[in-house]
Design a protein around this motif. Structure first.
Motif, mmCIF file in Angstrom:
data_model
loop_
_atom_site.group_PDB
_atom_site.id
_atom_site.type_symbol
_atom_site.label_atom_id
_atom_site.label_comp_id
_atom_site.label_asym_id
_atom_site.label_seq_id
_atom_site.Cartn_x
_atom_site.Cartn_y
_atom_site.Cartn_z
ATOM 1 N N ASP A 1 0.806 -1.220 0.000
ATOM 2 C CA ASP A 1 0.000 0.000 0.000
ATOM 3 C C ASP A 1 0.840 1.272 0.000
ATOM 4 O O ASP A 1 0.321 2.349 0.302
ATOM 5 C CB ASP A 1 -0.958 -0.005 1.200
ATOM 6 N N SER A 2 2.112 1.180 -0.331
ATOM 7 C CA SER A 2 2.954 2.373 -0.386
ATOM 8 C C SER A 2 2.482 3.320 -1.473
ATOM 9 O O SER A 2 2.001 2.890 -2.521
ATOM 10 C CB SER A 2 4.417 2.002 -0.680
ATOM 11 N N ILE A 3 2.644 4.603 -1.184
ATOM 12 C CA ILE A 3 2.324 5.647 -2.155
ATOM 13 C C ILE A 3 3.581 6.452 -2.401
ATOM 14 O O ILE A 3 4.335 6.751 -1.476
ATOM 15 C CB ILE A 3 1.169 6.534 -1.646
ATOM 16 N N ILE A 4 3.797 6.795 -3.657
ATOM 17 C CA ILE A 4 4.930 7.625 -4.044
ATOM 18 C C ILE A 4 4.365 8.892 -4.658
ATOM 19 O O ILE A 4 3.550 8.830 -5.581
ATOM 20 C CB ILE A 4 5.836 6.893 -5.060
ATOM 21 N N LEU A 5 4.782 10.034 -4.128
ATOM 22 C CA LEU A 5 4.425 11.320 -4.729
ATOM 23 C C LEU A 5 5.659 11.858 -5.424
ATOM 24 O O LEU A 5 6.720 11.991 -4.811
ATOM 25 C CB LEU A 5 3.957 12.312 -3.660
ATOM 26 N N VAL A 6 5.516 12.129 -6.704
ATOM 27 C CA VAL A 6 6.621 12.659 -7.503
ATOM 28 C C VAL A 6 6.291 14.112 -7.810
ATOM 29 O O VAL A 6 5.261 14.416 -8.417
ATOM 30 C CB VAL A 6 6.817 11.854 -8.806
ATOM 31 N N ASP A 7 7.161 15.019 -7.388
ATOM 32 C CA ASP A 7 6.944 16.449 -7.572
ATOM 33 C C ASP A 7 7.264 16.856 -9.013
ATOM 34 O O ASP A 7 8.160 16.291 -9.644
ATOM 35 C CB ASP A 7 7.836 17.224 -6.600
ATOM 36 N N SER A 8 6.531 17.810 -9.526
ATOM 37 C CA SER A 8 6.808 18.465 -10.816
ATOM 38 C C SER A 8 6.991 17.501 -11.980
ATOM 39 O O SER A 8 7.997 17.555 -12.690
ATOM 40 C CB SER A 8 8.036 19.364 -10.689
ATOM 41 N N ILE A 9 6.018 16.646 -12.215
ATOM 42 C CA ILE A 9 6.155 15.646 -13.278
ATOM 43 C C ILE A 9 6.088 16.250 -14.678
ATOM 44 O O ILE A 9 6.455 15.599 -15.641
ATOM 45 C CB ILE A 9 5.116 14.511 -13.121
ATOM 46 N N HIS A 10 5.631 17.490 -14.781
ATOM 47 C CA HIS A 10 5.556 18.158 -16.092
ATOM 48 C C HIS A 10 6.587 19.274 -16.239
ATOM 49 O O HIS A 10 6.495 20.079 -17.160
ATOM 50 C CB HIS A 10 4.151 18.731 -16.319
ATOM 51 N N ARG A 11 7.561 19.342 -15.350
ATOM 52 C CA ARG A 11 8.563 20.420 -15.372
ATOM 53 C C ARG A 11 9.340 20.432 -16.685
ATOM 54 O O ARG A 11 9.514 21.460 -17.304
ATOM 55 C CB ARG A 11 9.500 20.277 -14.171
ATOM 56 N N THR A 12 9.806 19.276 -17.115
ATOM 57 C CA THR A 12 10.558 19.174 -18.368
ATOM 58 C C THR A 12 10.045 17.976 -19.154
ATOM 59 O O THR A 12 9.350 17.108 -18.608
ATOM 60 C CB THR A 12 12.071 18.973 -18.102
ATOM 61 N N ALA A 13 10.425 17.906 -20.408
ATOM 62 C CA ALA A 13 10.052 16.756 -21.236
ATOM 63 C C ALA A 13 10.656 15.473 -20.661
ATOM 64 O O ALA A 13 10.031 14.412 -20.693
ATOM 65 C CB ALA A 13 10.521 16.973 -22.671
ATOM 66 N N GLU A 14 11.851 15.581 -20.113
ATOM 67 C CA GLU A 14 12.516 14.423 -19.507
ATOM 68 C C GLU A 14 11.738 13.935 -18.274
ATOM 69 O O GLU A 14 11.568 12.731 -18.077
ATOM 70 C CB GLU A 14 13.946 14.793 -19.100
ATOM 71 N N ASP A 15 11.257 14.872 -17.449
ATOM 72 C CA ASP A 15 10.468 14.497 -16.272
ATOM 73 C C ASP A 15 9.186 13.776 -16.681
ATOM 74 O O ASP A 15 8.806 12.775 -16.073
ATOM 75 C CB ASP A 15 10.116 15.729 -15.431
ATOM 76 N N LEU A 16 8.524 14.279 -17.713
ATOM 77 C CA LEU A 16 7.296 13.649 -18.184
ATOM 78 C C LEU A 16 7.573 12.264 -18.759
ATOM 79 O O LEU A 16 6.818 11.315 -18.530
ATOM 80 C CB LEU A 16 6.602 14.538 -19.221
ATOM 81 N N GLU A 17 8.677 12.134 -19.475
ATOM 82 C CA GLU A 17 9.057 10.823 -20.027
ATOM 83 C C GLU A 17 9.333 9.830 -18.893
ATOM 84 O O GLU A 17 8.909 8.672 -18.950
ATOM 85 C CB GLU A 17 10.300 10.980 -20.911
ATOM 86 N N GLN A 18 10.019 10.301 -17.855
ATOM 87 C CA GLN A 18 10.311 9.456 -16.700
ATOM 88 C C GLN A 18 9.004 9.024 -16.021
ATOM 89 O O GLN A 18 8.841 7.862 -15.636
ATOM 90 C CB GLN A 18 11.179 10.255 -15.728
#
Length: 154
Positions: free
Chosen positions: A100-117
Protein backbone atom coordinates in the motif's frame (compact mmCIF):
# COMPACT_ATOMS: atom_id res chain seq x y z
CA UNK A 1 -8.60 6.46 -17.99
CA UNK A 2 -8.64 10.24 -18.32
CA UNK A 3 -10.75 12.10 -15.80
CA UNK A 4 -10.50 15.75 -14.90
CA UNK A 5 -12.60 15.48 -11.73
CA UNK A 6 -14.21 12.93 -9.42
CA UNK A 7 -17.19 12.29 -11.74
CA UNK A 8 -15.17 10.17 -14.18
CA UNK A 9 -13.46 8.08 -11.51
CA UNK A 10 -14.78 4.53 -11.17
CA UNK A 11 -12.18 3.19 -8.74
CA UNK A 12 -13.52 3.41 -5.15
CA UNK A 13 -9.98 3.88 -3.81
CA UNK A 14 -9.26 6.80 -6.15
CA UNK A 15 -12.76 8.30 -5.81
CA UNK A 16 -12.46 8.45 -2.01
CA UNK A 17 -8.92 9.86 -2.24
CA UNK A 18 -10.01 12.58 -4.68
CA UNK A 19 -13.24 13.57 -2.92
CA UNK A 20 -12.21 13.18 0.73
CA UNK A 21 -8.57 14.27 0.46
CA UNK A 22 -7.68 16.26 -2.64
CA UNK A 23 -10.97 18.16 -2.88
CA UNK A 24 -11.32 18.66 0.89
CA UNK A 25 -11.62 22.35 1.73
CA UNK A 26 -8.68 22.49 4.12
CA UNK A 27 -5.61 23.99 2.50
CA UNK A 28 -2.47 23.01 4.37
CA UNK A 29 0.12 24.82 2.22
CA UNK A 30 0.18 27.31 -0.66
CA UNK A 31 2.48 25.15 -2.80
CA UNK A 32 0.22 22.64 -4.56
CA UNK A 33 2.62 19.70 -4.39
CA UNK A 34 3.34 20.24 -0.70
CA UNK A 35 -0.39 20.72 -0.05
CA UNK A 36 -1.05 17.34 -1.70
CA UNK A 37 1.75 15.78 0.37
CA UNK A 38 0.39 17.09 3.69
CA UNK A 39 -3.22 16.26 2.88
CA UNK A 40 -2.22 12.75 1.75
CA UNK A 41 -0.33 12.07 4.99
CA UNK A 42 -3.33 13.27 7.02
CA UNK A 43 -5.88 11.35 4.93
CA UNK A 44 -4.13 7.98 5.07
CA UNK A 45 -2.69 8.46 8.57
CA UNK A 46 0.77 7.47 7.39
CA UNK A 47 3.39 6.69 10.02
CA UNK A 48 6.57 6.13 7.97
CA UNK A 49 7.49 8.79 5.45
CA UNK A 50 10.61 9.26 3.35
CA UNK A 51 11.33 12.66 1.79
CA UNK A 52 14.33 12.79 -0.51
CA UNK A 53 16.46 15.94 -1.02
CA UNK A 54 13.89 18.37 0.42
CA UNK A 55 15.08 19.47 3.88
CA UNK A 56 12.55 22.31 4.21
CA UNK A 57 9.66 20.03 3.24
CA UNK A 58 10.83 17.42 5.75
CA UNK A 59 10.91 20.07 8.50
CA UNK A 60 7.40 21.22 7.56
CA UNK A 61 6.07 17.65 7.67
CA UNK A 62 7.77 17.14 11.03
CA UNK A 63 6.15 20.31 12.43
CA UNK A 64 2.72 19.37 11.09
CA UNK A 65 2.91 15.67 12.05
CA UNK A 66 5.35 15.32 15.00
CA UNK A 67 4.63 11.57 15.32
CA UNK A 68 5.89 10.77 11.79
CA UNK A 69 8.88 8.44 11.54
CA UNK A 70 11.27 9.45 8.79
CA UNK A 71 13.16 6.97 6.65
CA UNK A 72 11.77 3.92 8.42
CA UNK A 73 11.25 1.04 6.04
CA UNK A 74 9.14 -0.16 4.49
CA UNK A 75 7.76 3.36 4.09
CA UNK A 76 4.12 4.28 3.66
CA UNK A 77 4.84 7.36 1.57
CA UNK A 78 7.86 8.41 -0.47
CA UNK A 79 8.11 12.03 -1.69
CA UNK A 80 10.70 12.67 -4.41
CA UNK A 81 11.61 15.23 -7.06
CA UNK A 82 12.47 12.57 -9.61
CA UNK A 83 12.28 8.82 -9.66
CA UNK A 84 13.84 6.67 -12.33
CA UNK A 85 12.20 3.31 -12.97
CA UNK A 86 15.46 1.55 -12.03
CA UNK A 87 15.51 3.32 -8.66
CA UNK A 88 11.89 2.34 -8.08
CA UNK A 89 12.69 -1.30 -8.88
CA UNK A 90 15.63 -1.17 -6.44
CA UNK A 91 13.45 0.28 -3.64
CA UNK A 92 10.90 -2.46 -4.25
CA UNK A 93 13.46 -5.29 -4.31
CA UNK A 94 15.11 -3.98 -1.11
CA UNK A 95 11.75 -4.06 0.71
CA UNK A 96 11.62 -0.29 1.17
CA UNK A 97 8.07 -0.14 -0.24
CA UNK A 98 5.06 -2.30 0.65
CA UNK A 99 1.79 -3.19 -1.05
CA UNK A 100 0.00 0.00 0.00
CA UNK A 101 2.95 2.37 -0.39
CA UNK A 102 2.32 5.65 -2.16
CA UNK A 103 4.93 7.63 -4.04
CA UNK A 104 4.43 11.32 -4.73
CA UNK A 105 6.62 12.66 -7.50
CA UNK A 106 6.94 16.45 -7.57
CA UNK A 107 6.81 18.46 -10.82
CA UNK A 108 6.15 15.65 -13.28
CA UNK A 109 5.56 18.16 -16.09
CA UNK A 110 8.56 20.42 -15.37
CA UNK A 111 10.56 19.17 -18.37
CA UNK A 112 10.05 16.76 -21.24
CA UNK A 113 12.52 14.42 -19.51
CA UNK A 114 10.47 14.50 -16.27
CA UNK A 115 7.30 13.65 -18.18
CA UNK A 116 9.06 10.82 -20.03
CA UNK A 117 10.31 9.46 -16.70
CA UNK A 118 6.74 9.66 -15.32
CA UNK A 119 5.40 7.73 -18.33
CA UNK A 120 8.03 5.01 -17.80
CA UNK A 121 6.98 4.69 -14.16
CA UNK A 122 3.25 4.42 -14.82
CA UNK A 123 3.93 1.69 -17.39
CA UNK A 124 5.63 -0.54 -14.81
CA UNK A 125 3.52 -3.58 -13.89
CA UNK A 126 4.04 -2.98 -10.14
CA UNK A 127 2.36 0.44 -10.37
CA UNK A 128 -1.37 -0.21 -10.38
CA UNK A 129 -2.73 3.29 -9.76
CA UNK A 130 -1.28 6.52 -11.07
CA UNK A 131 -2.76 9.98 -10.78
CA UNK A 132 -1.39 12.88 -12.81
CA UNK A 133 -2.29 16.09 -10.94
CA UNK A 134 -0.05 18.19 -13.23
CA UNK A 135 1.96 19.73 -10.37
CA UNK A 136 2.75 16.31 -8.98
CA UNK A 137 1.90 12.69 -9.56
CA UNK A 138 0.83 9.86 -7.30
CA UNK A 139 1.92 6.27 -7.81
CA UNK A 140 0.38 3.45 -5.83
CA UNK A 141 1.34 -0.15 -5.37
CA UNK A 142 -1.94 -1.98 -4.78
CA UNK A 143 -1.71 -5.53 -6.04
CA UNK A 144 -5.44 -6.06 -5.47
CA UNK A 145 -6.38 -3.25 -7.85
CA UNK A 146 -6.75 -3.23 -11.61
CA UNK A 147 -4.14 -1.03 -13.32
CA UNK A 148 -5.57 2.44 -13.98
CA UNK A 149 -4.21 5.89 -14.78
CA UNK A 150 -6.05 9.11 -13.98
CA UNK A 151 -5.58 12.80 -14.71
CA UNK A 152 -7.21 14.88 -12.03
CA UNK A 153 -7.43 18.65 -11.94
CA UNK A 154 -6.74 20.02 -8.47
Amino acid sequence: MVSTNQHGVHSPFVFRYVTQCLYAKNKMHKNRSINVLLKTIAYFGFEKVSIKNKTQVKKLVQQTFPEIQFDGYPCDLLFVDKLASGTFQQLLSEGKLHNDSIILVDSIHRTAEDLEQWNHLIALPEITVSIDMFHCGLLSIRREQVKEHFRIRI
